[in-house]
Design a protein around this motif. Sequence first.
Motif, mmCIF file in Angstrom:
data_model
loop_
_atom_site.group_PDB
_atom_site.id
_atom_site.type_symbol
_atom_site.label_atom_id
_atom_site.label_comp_id
_atom_site.label_asym_id
_atom_site.label_seq_id
_atom_site.Cartn_x
_atom_site.Cartn_y
_atom_site.Cartn_z
ATOM 1 N N GLY A 192 0.893 -1.161 0.053
ATOM 2 C CA GLY A 192 -0.094 0.008 -0.079
ATOM 3 C C GLY A 192 0.801 1.306 -0.008
ATOM 4 O O GLY A 192 2.086 1.161 0.227
ATOM 5 N N SER A 193 0.264 2.296 -0.321
ATOM 6 C CA SER A 193 1.102 3.615 -0.278
ATOM 7 C C SER A 193 1.300 4.073 1.178
ATOM 8 O O SER A 193 0.721 3.787 2.033
ATOM 9 C CB SER A 193 -0.254 4.727 -0.753
ATOM 10 N N ASP A 194 2.610 4.488 1.286
ATOM 11 C CA ASP A 194 3.186 5.024 2.546
ATOM 12 C C ASP A 194 2.226 5.880 3.297
ATOM 13 O O ASP A 194 1.881 5.859 4.449
ATOM 14 C CB ASP A 194 4.548 5.853 2.221
ATOM 15 N N TYR A 205 -1.154 6.614 2.396
ATOM 16 C CA TYR A 205 -2.652 6.321 2.740
ATOM 17 C C TYR A 205 -2.477 5.242 4.078
ATOM 18 O O TYR A 205 -3.188 5.007 4.836
ATOM 19 C CB TYR A 205 -2.864 5.292 1.518
#
Lengths: 439, 201
Positions: free
Chosen positions: B130-132, B134
């Motif tokens: 996942g996005s750092d 998010y």
Amino acid sequence: MPRSALVVCALALLTLAARPAPAQDTTTQRGVRIGLTYQPGTKPGVVVLPVTGPDGDSVRAILQRDLDYGDRIEVITGDAITSTASTQTGGGGSAINYGVWKSLGAAALVEAAVGPLGVHVVIHDVTAKRAVRTGDFSLSGAPQSPEWRMAVHGISDEIERWITGVRGIARTRILYVRGNRVYVIDSDGYGERAVSDAGTVLAPAWSPDGRYIAYSRLERRGWDIIVHDLVTGSSRTLAATPGGLNTTPAFSPDGKSIAYAHGDENGTDIYIASLAGNGRAQRVTVGRGTDNISPSFSPDGGRVAFTSGRSGHPEVYTADVDGSNVELLTPFNFGDQYYRSNPDWSPDGRLIAFQSLLNGQFQVMTISLRDRTVKQLTSEGVNEDPSWAPDARHLVFTSSRTGVKQLFVLDTESGRARQLTHAAGARLGAWSHWLDHVQ
Amino acid sequence: MIGKTRVVPAALLAVAAAAACSKKQPPAPPPAPVQAPNQDSINAARAREDSIARAEQARRDSIARAQAEADRLRAAHDAAVNTLTQVIHFDFDSDALTDEAKAALDAKIPILNANPGVQIRIAGNTDERGSDEYNQALGQRRAAAAKRYLTQHGIADNRIEIISYGEERPVAQGHDESAWSQNRRDEFEITAGADDIKGVQ
């Protein structure tokens, strides 16, 4: 407005570049999917003649590299250039033999001399067989110092504008996170230095004038947004964000306010706070308990793109800055899994770059705001966190293709990629605007 | 007190030695008038000895009982702290409380009720996928989910702080599901009243 003129130039150039031609690619790195073919032959060949005066060799090397990294010019080097140049320069000012340079593939020559007042530059049109442009540039600081290198990068950008009609992007820097600090590095990979204290830090961002940076820092009770003045070295906490999660700051194009994500027990939403103001923040998103994060302004400051989990998984949306007219930008299932995030609005307003999960790994993509055309720009390793250069053509992003996270620069037109950072663990790159008033 | 207990055994030995010597003499002299008092003094000494031993035993038993009680309280305290700081885990990209997570939270509630001075901080964490950015929000949502469950079960809102560490503080360093599943978690830290925590039966 200079920006609109620039957009017209950029569009004209892109139209030219899009003409079908036999694909021949020798410089594209493996693993980068090419949207348009990279054709050395379509770029003007340019020779940078040996630069006279103190530190002339360094100036020449920087000019050559900057023009090469701009991806709009074919910098011609090699033994033939060196030997030809040695017969035509050397202080005597002997006449330039345009015919010889034309036979070596040059469309233009860059002649530069470092003197006590700075650098004198002459551009020669080889076909017209005459000097077409001259200019004088001041240098500041000791040779090889950060300000001296930035001054030379500024010369490169003007030369690129004179030759191609489009300003280069050498006089820029990139912010990123490595280990427990925010770092900055010049666009050519030189001069890495830390610009934050040690701590758990994320999401660095530039002010439009390049004087301030903002980032998110973990404190005892949550994450604060720190605004740091690179000129005075002072830092302050954005007053609008006491307690909870405060992250992903983005300066508005006029530099007067910051959009950011604030999270508490009722989800994370995007707010906009004035930098000069009284600490009040205007709410942009109403996520009803979901996550809304990573805002990016449109170039006119009227809209923001952001990541939202409101549909059950992260997707990219756009909205007016007052929160109205929310639009799902990435409603398509591009891959096998739903996860799109980290939008960055291109400076020309045409595209939004983002990351999308594909076969379990993030890849960098762009989507056109006009017709929703999606392009996948990367395919090797995990590639994420895209950020546009001010020319709306190059992107910096994080890639694991070497085995550890590093920043890479991608030319979205040619597919050519180069590694920007070499110390392990770099991530969350943010490309500055042109740093005209920054040393 | 200490001086007295040292003196008593010495006196007993003297009396006992005198009695032994008198028995060994072959020609029985006329009944010694001292014999009855001798027996009495022996009996008395024995009684005193028994009483001292009983007191000693009682003292030891009391100490042992106190120790056992202290051990029991300490174990109950430790068990309560363990239960209170028991980590809960989540599915990928989810803040939904699993049945296992709810059971772990249910176990914390009586301890929090029995120890009104205790305050806790819940830290939400994600795996490296996942996005750092998010993931900062996802961690926040995971911490909030556990807090909401506890407050809905009667724990006062002001006793629970939440924070998100996103993917910045993994407990497992690997890059596979085994590591990821350990890292998708809420951690519980006791921020006030930790030393006085009482266990519950």
